[in-house]
Write a protein that holds these residues in place. Structure first.
Motif, PDB file in Angstrom:
ATOM      1  N   THR A 148       0.824  -1.205   0.000  1.00  0.00           N
ATOM      2  CA  THR A 148       0.000   0.000   0.000  1.00  0.00           C
ATOM      3  C   THR A 148       0.861   1.259   0.000  1.00  0.00           C
ATOM      4  O   THR A 148       0.542   2.260  -0.649  1.00  0.00           O
ATOM      5  N   ALA A 149       1.990   1.218   0.711  1.00  0.00           N
ATOM      6  CA  ALA A 149       2.855   2.393   0.820  1.00  0.00           C
ATOM      7  C   ALA A 149       3.446   2.787  -0.526  1.00  0.00           C
ATOM      8  O   ALA A 149       3.855   3.943  -0.709  1.00  0.00           O
ATOM      9  N   LEU A 150       3.499   1.862  -1.470  1.00  0.00           N
ATOM     10  CA  LEU A 150       4.001   2.220  -2.797  1.00  0.00           C
ATOM     11  C   LEU A 150       3.071   3.199  -3.500  1.00  0.00           C
ATOM     12  O   LEU A 150       3.530   4.119  -4.187  1.00  0.00           O
ATOM     13  N   PHE A 151       1.759   3.020  -3.341  1.00  0.00           N
ATOM     14  CA  PHE A 151       0.797   3.766  -4.152  1.00  0.00           C
ATOM     15  C   PHE A 151       0.051   4.849  -3.377  1.00  0.00           C
ATOM     16  O   PHE A 151      -0.471   5.784  -3.976  1.00  0.00           O
ATOM     17  N   ARG A 152      -0.039   4.715  -2.042  1.00  0.00           N
ATOM     18  CA  ARG A 152      -0.818   5.700  -1.279  1.00  0.00           C
ATOM     19  C   ARG A 152      -0.404   5.613   0.196  1.00  0.00           C
ATOM     20  O   ARG A 152       0.371   4.732   0.579  1.00  0.00           O
ATOM     21  N   HIS A 153      -0.963   6.522   1.012  1.00  0.00           N
ATOM     22  CA  HIS A 153      -0.733   6.471   2.453  1.00  0.00           C
ATOM     23  C   HIS A 153      -1.625   5.383   3.060  1.00  0.00           C
ATOM     24  O   HIS A 153      -2.847   5.412   2.868  1.00  0.00           O
ATOM     25  N   PRO A 154      -1.058   4.430   3.776  1.00  0.00           N
ATOM     26  CA  PRO A 154      -1.889   3.400   4.422  1.00  0.00           C
ATOM     27  C   PRO A 154      -2.911   4.036   5.362  1.00  0.00           C
ATOM     28  O   PRO A 154      -2.559   4.865   6.215  1.00  0.00           O
ATOM     29  N   LEU A 155      -4.164   3.638   5.209  1.00  0.00           N
ATOM     30  CA  LEU A 155      -5.272   4.148   6.014  1.00  0.00           C
ATOM     31  C   LEU A 155      -5.396   5.668   5.949  1.00  0.00           C
ATOM     32  O   LEU A 155      -6.008   6.295   6.803  1.00  0.00           O
ATOM     33  N   GLY A 156      -4.787   6.274   4.913  1.00  0.00           N
ATOM     34  CA  GLY A 156      -4.855   7.719   4.760  1.00  0.00           C
ATOM     35  C   GLY A 156      -3.969   8.495   5.700  1.00  0.00           C
ATOM     36  O   GLY A 156      -4.044   9.736   5.745  1.00  0.00           O
ATOM     37  N   LEU A 157      -3.128   7.811   6.472  1.00  0.00           N
ATOM     38  CA  LEU A 157      -2.244   8.482   7.433  1.00  0.00           C
ATOM     39  C   LEU A 157      -0.962   8.918   6.736  1.00  0.00           C
ATOM     40  O   LEU A 157      -0.327   8.118   6.035  1.00  0.00           O
ATOM     41  N   PRO A 158      -0.534  10.189   6.910  1.00  0.00           N
ATOM     42  CA  PRO A 158       0.679  10.685   6.242  1.00  0.00           C
ATOM     43  C   PRO A 158       1.956  10.158   6.892  1.00  0.00           C
ATOM     44  O   PRO A 158       2.771  10.913   7.431  1.00  0.00           O
ATOM     45  N   ILE A 159       2.125   8.854   6.849  1.00  0.00           N
ATOM     46  CA  ILE A 159       3.303   8.228   7.441  1.00  0.00           C
ATOM     47  C   ILE A 159       4.502   8.500   6.534  1.00  0.00           C
ATOM     48  O   ILE A 159       4.402   8.392   5.310  1.00  0.00           O
ATOM     49  N   PRO A 160       5.638   8.851   7.124  1.00  0.00           N
ATOM     50  CA  PRO A 160       6.824   9.118   6.285  1.00  0.00           C
ATOM     51  C   PRO A 160       7.184   7.914   5.419  1.00  0.00           C
ATOM     52  O   PRO A 160       7.002   6.762   5.809  1.00  0.00           O
ATOM     53  N   HIS A 161       7.713   8.252   4.228  1.00  0.00           N
ATOM     54  CA  HIS A 161       8.180   7.237   3.275  1.00  0.00           C
ATOM     55  C   HIS A 161       7.056   6.315   2.806  1.00  0.00           C
ATOM     56  O   HIS A 161       7.274   5.130   2.541  1.00  0.00           O
ATOM     57  N   THR A 162       5.873   6.852   2.738  1.00  0.00           N
ATOM     58  CA  THR A 162       4.763   6.132   2.111  1.00  0.00           C
ATOM     59  C   THR A 162       4.274   6.966   0.917  1.00  0.00           C
ATOM     60  O   THR A 162       4.732   8.078   0.689  1.00  0.00           O
TER      61      THR A 162
END
Length: 411
Positions: free
Chosen positions: A63-77
């Motif tokens: 998921t981190a390749l294409f978007r923020h997991p669960l919509g959370l702006p986690i770094p390096h996602t």
């Protein structure tokens, strides 16, 4: 039949991976709740627990390749959307330096028989007919683009240019020499004398009237008649002498012809006179009108040939194309040379313009927004990434089960 729609396939595999993860979570909860009653469920719980960890880790990574997991702006996602421009540049450079090169294109086109395929295709009646009709069909459009005055001026200029470096006097001397050698000049003289004699005979009343009109009014008509008869007899006598092969006139004519040939070969004055005569003729209104008439006739014929469905020009063009195709297919040496030329031309044309090709790729990617490029890439490789989720879930479960067994052994 396999699903060929990338988006539908992605959604199907994603549902399988998610359901597997959810299933592992359900199995883990159930095993833990019932482990006190059934101790052997500890193995199942260990498998399900590790499978959840592996599945969640792989879900996060994919998921981190294409978007923020669960919509959370986690770094390096959301790696692909954030690096869209750099991805476009890298793809363009990758194409330029790894695909659009002399070596790659030469290897790919080395065994392609361009000429043979074209010859076989052109050898079929329907194909050669279609090409001939297309070629001839372009004639009216081309002809209509040409102004009649420009065309006439072009023909006149082309004729003048083609004769610019030609020495006219020696050429005319050679023509006269050939005529004299074959005694064609004698036949021509006899023909001209015959025409003159016939013209005099047919116009005797007209000549008689002219003699009478120019005589003094006091001159008797009988004297006019005698003068007219003597005039006609004198002219006829001269014509008879000129037709006599051994007569003085014939000798003079032969000498004059030979002197003219010698003058044409050696006298620059004749060359200058002929060139002046030619220049005046090319600029004369009658010649311009004649050239205009010739072009009008050519134009009408071309338009008729280009618009008629049963045009002979189409049939001739088709025959020429089929003859060319047959000759090309039967001549391996020519076909090989043509293939080499076509291959070299194609490679050079593509390589020389590869910067333009990759620039188009980069511009298209630059125009996509982050979500669009992310969706497109996910549709192409997302299905395989979802299989990673599935395999991560199962591999994680197996590893967890092994670790649970090892912990029991060393406890």
């Amino acid at each position: 039949m396999p699903n060929k729609n990338p988006l539908q396939r992605l959604r199907r595999i994603r549902r399988v991976a998610t359901c597997l993860l959810a299933g592992m979570a359900g199995i883990f909860v159930a095993a833990r709740l019932m482990q006190g009653q059934y101790p052997w469920l500890g193995f199942v719980a260990a498998f399900a627990e590790a499978a959840m960890v592996g599945g969640l880790a792989d879900w996060f990574a994919v998921t981190a390749l294409f978007r923020h997991p669960l919509g959370l702006p986690i770094p390096h996602t959301a790696i692909i959307p954030r690096n869209k421009d750099r991805i476009g540049v890298n793809i363009a450079e990758f194409l330029e330096h790894n695909f659009i090169t002399h070596e790659v294109l030469h290897d790919e086109l080395r065994d392609v028989d361009f000429a043979g395929v074209s010859a076989r295709w052109l050898g079929r009646d329907e194909n050669s007919r279609a090409v001939a009709e297309r070629l001839v069909g372009t004639i009216p459009a081309i002809v209509n683009m040409i102004d009649d005055r420009d065309a006439a001026e072009f023909f006149r200029g082309a004729l003048g240019s083609s004769l610019k470096d030609v020495r006219l006097a020696p050429v005319l001397a050679q023509v006269l020499t050939v005529l004299v050698a074959g005694r064609q000049h004698v036949l021509l003289l006899q023909r001209v004398l015959g025409l003159v004699a016939r013209a005099l005979e047919e116009n005797r009343p007209y000549i008689r009237q002219k003699v009478h009109d120019h005589s003094p009014s006091w001159m008797p008509r009988a004297i006019d008649e005698k003068f007219f008869e003597r005039l006609m007899n004198g002219i006829q006598s001269i014509l008879d002498d000129m037709t006599d092969e051994n007569g003085e006139w014939r000798v003079r004519f032969q000498t004059a012809i030979e002197e003219l040939i010698d003058e044409l070969q050696h006298s620059p004055e004749y060359e200058e006179k002929l060139r002046t005569l030619l220049a005046n003729g090319l600029h004369h209104p009658l010649f311009r009108e004649y050239v205009g008439g010739v072009w009008a006739d050519i134009r009408a014929r071309l338009l008729s040939a280009g618009t008629s469905p049963e045009s002979r020009l189409v049939a001739r063009a088709q025959d020429a194309l089929q003859v060319f195709a047959a000759a090309l297919e039967q001549n391996p040496a020519i076909r090989a040379k043509l293939n080499d030329w076509l291959r070299g031309f194609a490679i050079e044309a593509i390589v020389e313009r590869r910067s333009l090709i990759v620039a188009v790729v980069q511009r298209v990617i630059d125009k996509w927004d982050a979500e669009t490029i992310s969706d497109k890439l996910e549709q192409q490789v997302g299905s395989d990434l979802q299989f990673i989720r599935i395999s991560g879930t199962l591999v994680g479960g197996v590893v967890g089960l092994l670790l649970y067994c090892v912990s029991l052994l060393i406890a």
